[in-house]
Design a protein around this motif. Structure first.
Motif, PDB file in Angstrom:
ATOM      1  N   SER A   1       0.861  -1.180   0.000  1.00  0.00           N
ATOM      2  CA  SER A   1       0.000   0.000   0.000  1.00  0.00           C
ATOM      3  C   SER A   1       0.901   1.236   0.000  1.00  0.00           C
ATOM      4  N   ILE A   2       0.383   2.336  -0.590  1.00  0.00           N
ATOM      5  CA  ILE A   2       1.220   3.527  -0.784  1.00  0.00           C
ATOM      6  C   ILE A   2       0.473   4.763  -0.300  1.00  0.00           C
ATOM      7  N   SER A   3       1.168   5.581   0.505  1.00  0.00           N
ATOM      8  CA  SER A   3       0.601   6.820   1.049  1.00  0.00           C
ATOM      9  C   SER A   3       1.356   8.016   0.488  1.00  0.00           C
ATOM     10  N   LEU A   4       0.603   9.084   0.202  1.00  0.00           N
ATOM     11  CA  LEU A   4       1.202  10.357  -0.198  1.00  0.00           C
ATOM     12  C   LEU A   4       0.951  11.367   0.909  1.00  0.00           C
ATOM     13  N   CYS A   5       2.014  12.053   1.345  1.00  0.00           N
ATOM     14  CA  CYS A   5       1.902  13.044   2.421  1.00  0.00           C
ATOM     15  C   CYS A   5       2.358  14.414   1.940  1.00  0.00           C
ATOM     16  N   PHE A   6       1.520  15.432   2.189  1.00  0.00           N
ATOM     17  CA  PHE A   6       1.908  16.822   1.958  1.00  0.00           C
ATOM     18  C   PHE A   6       2.094  17.498   3.326  1.00  0.00           C
TER      19      PHE A   6
ATOM     20  N   LEU B   1      -3.632   9.391 -10.032  1.00  0.00           N
ATOM     21  CA  LEU B   1      -2.983   8.271  -9.345  1.00  0.00           C
ATOM     22  C   LEU B   1      -3.875   7.570  -8.327  1.00  0.00           C
ATOM     23  N   MET B   2      -5.153   7.997  -8.243  1.00  0.00           N
ATOM     24  CA  MET B   2      -6.113   7.231  -7.440  1.00  0.00           C
ATOM     25  C   MET B   2      -7.268   6.770  -8.310  1.00  0.00           C
ATOM     26  N   HIS B   3      -7.828   7.675  -9.131  1.00  0.00           N
ATOM     27  CA  HIS B   3      -8.986   7.327  -9.943  1.00  0.00           C
ATOM     28  C   HIS B   3      -8.594   6.679 -11.269  1.00  0.00           C
ATOM     29  N   ARG B   4      -7.659   7.309 -12.002  1.00  0.00           N
ATOM     30  CA  ARG B   4      -7.273   6.751 -13.308  1.00  0.00           C
ATOM     31  C   ARG B   4      -6.393   5.510 -13.146  1.00  0.00           C
ATOM     32  N   TYR B   5      -5.385   5.623 -12.294  1.00  0.00           N
ATOM     33  CA  TYR B   5      -4.520   4.480 -11.971  1.00  0.00           C
ATOM     34  C   TYR B   5      -4.520   4.316 -10.447  1.00  0.00           C
ATOM     35  N   PRO B   6      -4.885   3.147  -9.939  1.00  0.00           N
ATOM     36  CA  PRO B   6      -4.937   2.970  -8.467  1.00  0.00           C
ATOM     37  C   PRO B   6      -3.555   2.745  -7.867  1.00  0.00           C
ATOM     38  N   LEU B   7      -2.714   3.764  -7.999  1.00  0.00           N
ATOM     39  CA  LEU B   7      -1.347   3.649  -7.481  1.00  0.00           C
ATOM     40  C   LEU B   7      -1.263   4.102  -6.021  1.00  0.00           C
ATOM     41  N   LEU B   8      -2.006   5.163  -5.686  1.00  0.00           N
ATOM     42  CA  LEU B   8      -2.003   5.671  -4.312  1.00  0.00           C
ATOM     43  C   LEU B   8      -3.213   5.141  -3.551  1.00  0.00           C
TER      44      LEU B   8
ATOM     45  N   LEU C   1       4.243   9.510  10.029  1.00  0.00           N
ATOM     46  CA  LEU C   1       4.449   8.060  10.088  1.00  0.00           C
ATOM     47  C   LEU C   1       3.406   7.390  10.979  1.00  0.00           C
ATOM     48  N   TYR C   2       2.939   8.118  11.982  1.00  0.00           N
ATOM     49  CA  TYR C   2       1.962   7.542  12.912  1.00  0.00           C
ATOM     50  C   TYR C   2       0.559   7.459  12.305  1.00  0.00           C
ATOM     51  N   VAL C   3       0.201   8.395  11.413  1.00  0.00           N
ATOM     52  CA  VAL C   3      -1.162   8.405  10.867  1.00  0.00           C
ATOM     53  C   VAL C   3      -1.257   7.757   9.482  1.00  0.00           C
ATOM     54  N   LEU C   4      -0.159   7.731   8.729  1.00  0.00           N
ATOM     55  CA  LEU C   4      -0.210   7.121   7.398  1.00  0.00           C
ATOM     56  C   LEU C   4      -0.288   5.602   7.530  1.00  0.00           C
ATOM     57  N   LYS C   5      -0.938   4.979   6.532  1.00  0.00           N
ATOM     58  CA  LYS C   5      -1.128   3.529   6.591  1.00  0.00           C
ATOM     59  C   LYS C   5      -0.197   2.765   5.638  1.00  0.00           C
ATOM     60  N   GLY C   6       0.461   3.447   4.721  1.00  0.00           N
ATOM     61  CA  GLY C   6       1.168   2.774   3.633  1.00  0.00           C
ATOM     62  C   GLY C   6       2.450   2.069   4.024  1.00  0.00           C
ATOM     63  N   ASP C   7       2.793   1.045   3.211  1.00  0.00           N
ATOM     64  CA  ASP C   7       4.099   0.401   3.327  1.00  0.00           C
ATOM     65  C   ASP C   7       5.172   1.283   2.701  1.00  0.00           C
ATOM     66  N   ILE C   8       4.764   2.041   1.669  1.00  0.00           N
ATOM     67  CA  ILE C   8       5.650   3.016   1.030  1.00  0.00           C
ATOM     68  C   ILE C   8       5.050   4.399   1.263  1.00  0.00           C
ATOM     69  N   ILE C   9       5.909   5.354   1.575  1.00  0.00           N
ATOM     70  CA  ILE C   9       5.451   6.720   1.857  1.00  0.00           C
ATOM     71  C   ILE C   9       6.143   7.686   0.906  1.00  0.00           C
ATOM     72  N   VAL C  10       5.352   8.565   0.299  1.00  0.00           N
ATOM     73  CA  VAL C  10       5.875   9.591  -0.599  1.00  0.00           C
ATOM     74  C   VAL C  10       5.662  10.946   0.072  1.00  0.00           C
ATOM     75  N   TYR C  11       6.736  11.708   0.220  1.00  0.00           N
ATOM     76  CA  TYR C  11       6.652  13.066   0.764  1.00  0.00           C
ATOM     77  C   TYR C  11       6.839  14.067  -0.381  1.00  0.00           C
TER      78      TYR C  11
ATOM     79  N   PHE D   1       5.810  13.687 -10.320  1.00  0.00           N
ATOM     80  CA  PHE D   1       6.525  13.860  -9.057  1.00  0.00           C
ATOM     81  C   PHE D   1       6.327  12.642  -8.149  1.00  0.00           C
ATOM     82  N   VAL D   2       5.210  11.976  -8.295  1.00  0.00           N
ATOM     83  CA  VAL D   2       4.952  10.803  -7.452  1.00  0.00           C
ATOM     84  C   VAL D   2       5.324   9.509  -8.173  1.00  0.00           C
ATOM     85  N   TYR D   3       4.823   9.295  -9.406  1.00  0.00           N
ATOM     86  CA  TYR D   3       5.115   7.992 -10.029  1.00  0.00           C
ATOM     87  C   TYR D   3       6.600   7.874 -10.374  1.00  0.00           C
ATOM     88  N   GLY D   4       7.270   9.016 -10.640  1.00  0.00           N
ATOM     89  CA  GLY D   4       8.704   8.958 -10.903  1.00  0.00           C
ATOM     90  C   GLY D   4       9.471   8.447  -9.693  1.00  0.00           C
ATOM     91  N   LEU D   5       9.106   8.935  -8.507  1.00  0.00           N
ATOM     92  CA  LEU D   5       9.784   8.484  -7.292  1.00  0.00           C
ATOM     93  C   LEU D   5       9.454   7.039  -6.952  1.00  0.00           C
TER      94      LEU D   5
END
Length: 383
Positions: free
Chosen positions: A61-66, A86-93, A142-152, A164-168
């Motif tokens: 699972s993948i989380s994006l944090c701003f 990245l959520m609706h078109r491609y379920p990446l996040l 880190l405490y509130v996000l659920k993902g195994d991978i985290i994108v900042y 900026f997200v799929y490249g990383l």
């Protein structure tokens, strides 16, 4: 491969003595070098469907944090693009979360209205003393996000794009050995309200942190933009390193990851161009001061140097006001959060059966930080 072995792999550099009058010629990059093996362009991962397949196969699972502070002008566009692509078109996040430092504008209201989950940093882990700073937001995320991978991703980007997200995420999903990926890009710089140079940003990188890396940890000088605010990694990496709460977060993170796991777990990705607010020279000076504080304390803790004095915490600058120079001093106390894997609330939430393969007890690298006055952190005092 050990860090010593990796240092020995560095190519022979041009040797100069004394004053350097001419710029050294650019050298071809060794095809076997880390720079060649672990550097990508975002277009290498343009097949987002392939990334989604890799995510599913690995069961991730993948989380994006701003992290935000008064970003009402840019936060809406960032959320809209990431949700739509990245959520609706491609379920990446799997989730988009905003961690706010206490904005006085409409950042939080706007972010909620466009579908992001929003938290006030001070309300996360309320039993701990609250601090202010980007690093504080990232650590509490880190405490509130659920993902195994985290994108900042920084929330002040004017030319935001889902690359900026799929490249990383590309190196993290398509390679098993990479655990942390870092962005780099061209950084335009504003010369005036109507004049912008296409490159020239990143002055603190070239004048401060790259010389320091070259002196003490030359392998890290291969990171093209070590201070970039966009990076992604596996939770197992982030939860085991300390987070300075101020300017030093990116520097500290790179040093810790390099020293603990080596260069091979790191990749960097060219995201083409990033447009954001340019800071003035005085602000960049204060940033450089904070980064140097963090760097020196960290390499002393790692045993690379020994400092026989307490470093001063006041940055003195001079500013021309009404044709008169006035002193301006800033007190910056280097404070940091310890690895969150040492926080009981975190372990109870994510590892209720115990932490497999990890030491439970982690201590802050800057142990005396807890005794300091948080109210003085980055306090601006004009004399």
């Amino acid at each position: 491969m050990s860090n010593k072995q990796q240092r020995d792999e560095l190519p022979e550099m041009e040797r100069t003595h004394g004053t350097l009058e001419e710029e050294p010629a650019a050298e071809a990059v060794d095809p076997k070098s880390w720079l060649r093996r672990n550097t990508y362009h975002h277009s290498d991962f343009h097949d987002i469907g392939k990334l989604v397949d890799a995510k599913r196969k690995k069961g991730l699972s993948i989380s994006l944090c701003f992290p935000t502070l008064n970003e009402e002008k840019t936060i809406a566009k960032e959320i809209i693009i990431m949700r739509s692509e990245l959520m609706h078109r491609y379920p990446l996040l799997d989730e988009i979360v905003v961690i706010d430092s206490g904005s006085t504008d409409k950042t939080r209201e706007i972010a909620r209205s466009y579908g992001a989950e929003v938290f006030l940093a001070d309300e996360i882990l309320p039993n701990l003393e609250a601090y202010k700073g980007k690093g504080e937001n990232l650590w509490k995320a880190l405490y509130v996000l659920k993902g195994d991978i985290i994108v900042y991703i920084d929330a002040d980007i004017k030319n935001i794009h889902h690359r900026f997200v799929y490249g990383l995420l590309g190196p993290l999903l398509l390679r098993d050995d990479v655990k942390y990926s870092k962005a780099f890009y061209d950084r335009p710089i504003s010369l005036s309200s109507s004049q912008v140079k296409p490159t020239g940003g990143g002055r603190v990188t070239e004048l401060v942190i790259r010389p320091l890396f070259s002196l003490f940890t030359p392998n890290l000088s291969q990171i093209i933009q070590p201070l970039s605010g966009e990076y992604a990694g596996y939770r197992e990496i982030f939860e085991q390193v300390s987070f300075p709460i101020g300017y030093g977060i990116e520097t500290s993170m790179l040093l810790d990851i390099y020293e603990r796991w080596g260069m091979d777990v790191i990749a960097q990705v060219d995201l083409d161009k990033r447009v954001h607010r340019n800071q003035n020279t005085l602000a960049l000076g204060r940033m450089a001061f904070g980064i140097m504080q963090t760097f020196l304390q960290r390499i002393e803790k790692l045993g690379l140097i020994k400092i026989n004095m307490d470093l001063y915490e006041r940055m003195l600058q001079h500013q021309l006001v009404d044709e008169e120079y006035r002193k301006r001093s800033t007190i910056m106390q280097p404070m940091e959060r310890p690895p969150i894997l040492g926080i009981d609330e975190y372990i109870q939430k994510f590892y209720p059966q115990g932490v497999p393969g990890h030491e439970k007890s982690f201590k802050s690298i800057s142990g005396k930080s807890r005794d300091r006055d948080p109210a003085k952190h980055q306090t601006l005092e004009e004399e």
